[in-house]
Design a protein around this motif. Structure first.
Motif, PDB file in Angstrom:
ATOM      1  N   LYS A   1      -5.145   6.701   0.161  1.00  0.00           N
ATOM      2  CA  LYS A   1      -4.384   5.500   0.468  1.00  0.00           C
ATOM      3  C   LYS A   1      -4.798   4.402  -0.498  1.00  0.00           C
TER       4      LYS A   1
ATOM      5  N   LEU B   1      -4.394   0.425  -1.743  1.00  0.00           N
ATOM      6  CA  LEU B   1      -3.972  -0.952  -1.569  1.00  0.00           C
ATOM      7  C   LEU B   1      -3.826  -1.539  -2.965  1.00  0.00           C
ATOM      8  N   TYR B   2      -2.601  -1.794  -3.368  1.00  0.00           N
ATOM      9  CA  TYR B   2      -2.331  -2.135  -4.762  1.00  0.00           C
ATOM     10  C   TYR B   2      -2.877  -3.505  -5.125  1.00  0.00           C
TER      11      TYR B   2
ATOM     12  N   SER C   1       0.844  -1.187   0.000  1.00  0.00           N
ATOM     13  CA  SER C   1       0.000   0.000   0.000  1.00  0.00           C
ATOM     14  C   SER C   1       0.881   1.239   0.000  1.00  0.00           C
TER      15      SER C   1
END
Length: 582
Positions: free
Chosen positions: A259, A261-262, A222
């Motif tokens: 933010k 989260l990949y 992330s």
């Protein structure tokens, strides 16, 4: 969550207090475009303004500011009481040139030169021609700028029109060894909106939807992600009879941090909304201008911040898309030659933009250009797709042409041309009745379709035992009533059987493999077909072996006769009495 909140507060603080103001809070006078981006006038001077842009002022003590135009008229007189204050918004009818900003405080008195410049560059002469170079469309010409103020460097930009959908995949660093990318998209109908979507193409999703990798997964996939759009803005300072231009990078649009989260495909996005031309953006960012700028993509992890800079152009209302090529001239020139290229498959109407440096500010000039390119698609009715790998001869014209992936692009020498098209594929000629239509009339940027019917024929040559033959030659003849016309000869080797694309019709094929021959009649009437041929190379091999044996026997017999003759000759000489001496 607390960490994200801190980051957002820091971001808001960065917008509210420009770097120059934070470093010099005790500056007496600060000038800028917005109340959030003000610069020390005694250090930088004043920004170069353009019509439609506002002038804001901040003074350390209560002061009166008078803005005087080049004709000596007071355009604005405002009290500035230790807070950012709007002084004036320049209009399209205001006189261009040097304005004077007089600031009178209780303990100081200062005067600053404020330059007002136009956005557009006029008095430009341009010649432009198009030509084909391999698979590229080349635009070349000469630019002559008649304005003495345009000192360069100058940028020429070739832009496709109408603009196309923009899609770029851009690397943006890594998290724990994981390669990150951002997808940048913009629809042509929304040039003021730029969407950025971060993701990790190497990352897979397991059944529970959790981030996982074929290799060990990073402990933290992330990051905090945001983006800015910016461009360089010039400041003009005159002091002691000398002038100086200072270039400052100004933010014209910025997103809030998110933010991320990949995952292996984009799921989160931020969107840059660009302000209107010469208008201040949301959050008090700098006004948008014509010129070259950039988009900065920020990826913040626990360890560092990775910044990716993407060069862009602002040539109309918003971000310019469909840019084919650009060219930069040397500085201090008013005339130069340029060469711009585009892939010929993307040929369209173009806009040629010229950006010239005038006192550090960029002024814009543009011209439309219509390349004399016509496209002909050769469509194969059997495969329902463009014909590939053909060679064409075009009669009745002077210009060049190039064929790319089934399409032929012609560089026209006239507004309209009537041409006759002849085709060959894999050495086989298309007859006049095979091409419909064969005679076409084309014009610049026109697109025509020629229909043909051709099938892909695989020749499979084997011996009588069914073993493929390694090498040989085939000759093709196309039937024309009771006669057959030779078309082509093809040799194969190392077992690579020939496969040819051929017009529909009736053919005869003759095969020769190491002296063994065969012939057959076949039809081309489908998209793909195999023609099997059997060659009796065993008989040829046996005949060759028998011939070799016969030659060997004859040679042995000759040798035997020769040896017998030599023996008889020696025996006769031995039995003959010696001759008496005289």
């Amino acid at each position: 969550m607390r960490k994200i909140a801190v980051i957002i507060l820091l971001w808001l603080a960065a917008v509210s207090i420009p770097t120059s103001q934070a470093e010099a809070r005790e500056a007496r006078v600060q000038i800028g475009f917005t109340p959030f981006f003000l610069y020390d006038a005694d250090v930088y001077g004043a920004p170069i303004f353009m019509p439609g842009e506002p002038l804001w002022l901040y003074t350390l003590e209560s002061s009166r500011a008078n803005l005087i135009d080049p004709r000596g008229r007071v355009a604005a007189s405002v009290i500035v009481d230790r807070r950012p204050t709007p002084i004036y918004t320049f209009g399209n009818l205001d006189p261009l040139g040097g304005w004077t900003l007089d600031v009178q405080g209780q303990r100081f008195s200062s005067s600053y030169l404020v330059q007002l410049q136009k956005r557009s560059l006029d008095r430009v002469e341009l010649t432009n021609t198009f030509q084909l170079e391999n698979q590229s469309l080349l635009s070349t010409g000469t630019v002559r700028i008649l304005s003495d103020e345009a000192i360069g460097p100058h940028n020429m930009v070739l832009v496709r029109h109408p603009p196309e959908f923009l899609l770029q995949e851009i690397p943006t660093g890594n998290v724990g060894g994981l390669r990150l990318q951002v997808r940048l998209t913009q629809a042509a109908e929304q040039p003021d909106r730029v969407a950025l979507e971060p993701y990790a193409p190497e990352l897979a999703q397991d059944e529970e939807g959790l981030a996982s990798l074929a290799r060990p997964a990073p402990t933290n996939a992330s990051a905090v992600f945001w983006a800015e759009a910016s461009m360089d803005l010039p400041f003009y300072k005159a002091q002691a009879g000398r002038t100086a231009i200072t270039i400052v990078s100004g933010v014209i649009a910025k997103t809030l941090p998110i933010k991320v989260l990949y995952t292996d495909r984009p799921t989160d996005r931020v969107e840059l909304t660009l302000p209107s031309l010469s208008k201040v953006g949301a959050g008090g960012t700098m006004p948008l201008r014509f010129g070259k700028g950039s988009i900065q993509v920020y990826t913040q992890t626990e360890d560092n911040i990775h910044i990716t800079k993407i060069p862009v152009y602002f040539l109309s209302q918003g971000l310019s898309v469909g840019i084919a090529d650009e060219f930069s001239s040397p500085p201090l020139v008013s005339s130069f030659n340029y060469a711009l290229r585009d892939n010929v498959t993307k040929a369209s109407e173009y806009k040629l933009y010229l950006l010239s440096n005038v006192n550090g500010a960029q002024q814009l000039w543009n011209s439309s250009a219509k390349p004399p390119i016509a496209k002909i698609t050769v469509f194969n009715n059997l495969t329902q797709s463009p014909l590939q790998g053909y060679r064409t001869t075009l009669s009745g014209r002077d210009g060049g042409h190039v064929t790319v992936e089934g399409d032929t692009y012609l560089l026209l020498s006239r507004d309209q041309e009537t041409i006759q098209m002849d085709l060959h594929v894999d050495g086989v000629r298309f007859r006049e009745e095979d091409i419909s239509p064969r005679i076409l009339t084309v014009s610049p940027l026109s697109s025509k379709t020629v229909n043909v019917a051709a099938g892909r024929i695989e020749f499979r040559v084997k011996d009588i035992l069914g073993v493929p033959l390694d090498d040989g030659t085939i000759q093709l003849y196309r039937r024309n009533g009771l006669t057959a016309e030779f078309e082509t000869e093809v040799r194969w080797s190392q077992g690579a059987m020939p496969t040819l694309t051929m017009p529909t019709g009736t053919y005869t094929v003759n095969v020769n493999s190491l002296g063994a021959t065969t012939s057959t009649l076949f039809f081309v009437d489908s998209a793909e077909k195999a023609v099997d041929l059997s060659v009796n190379r065993l008989q040829v091999t046996m005949e060759q072996a028998m011939m070799s044996a016969a030659v060997t026997i004859i040679a042995l017999e000759v040798l035997l006769v020769y040896n017998i003759w030599r023996r008889l000759f020696r025996l006769r000489n031995a039995l003959s009495p010696p001759s008496a001496p005289k």
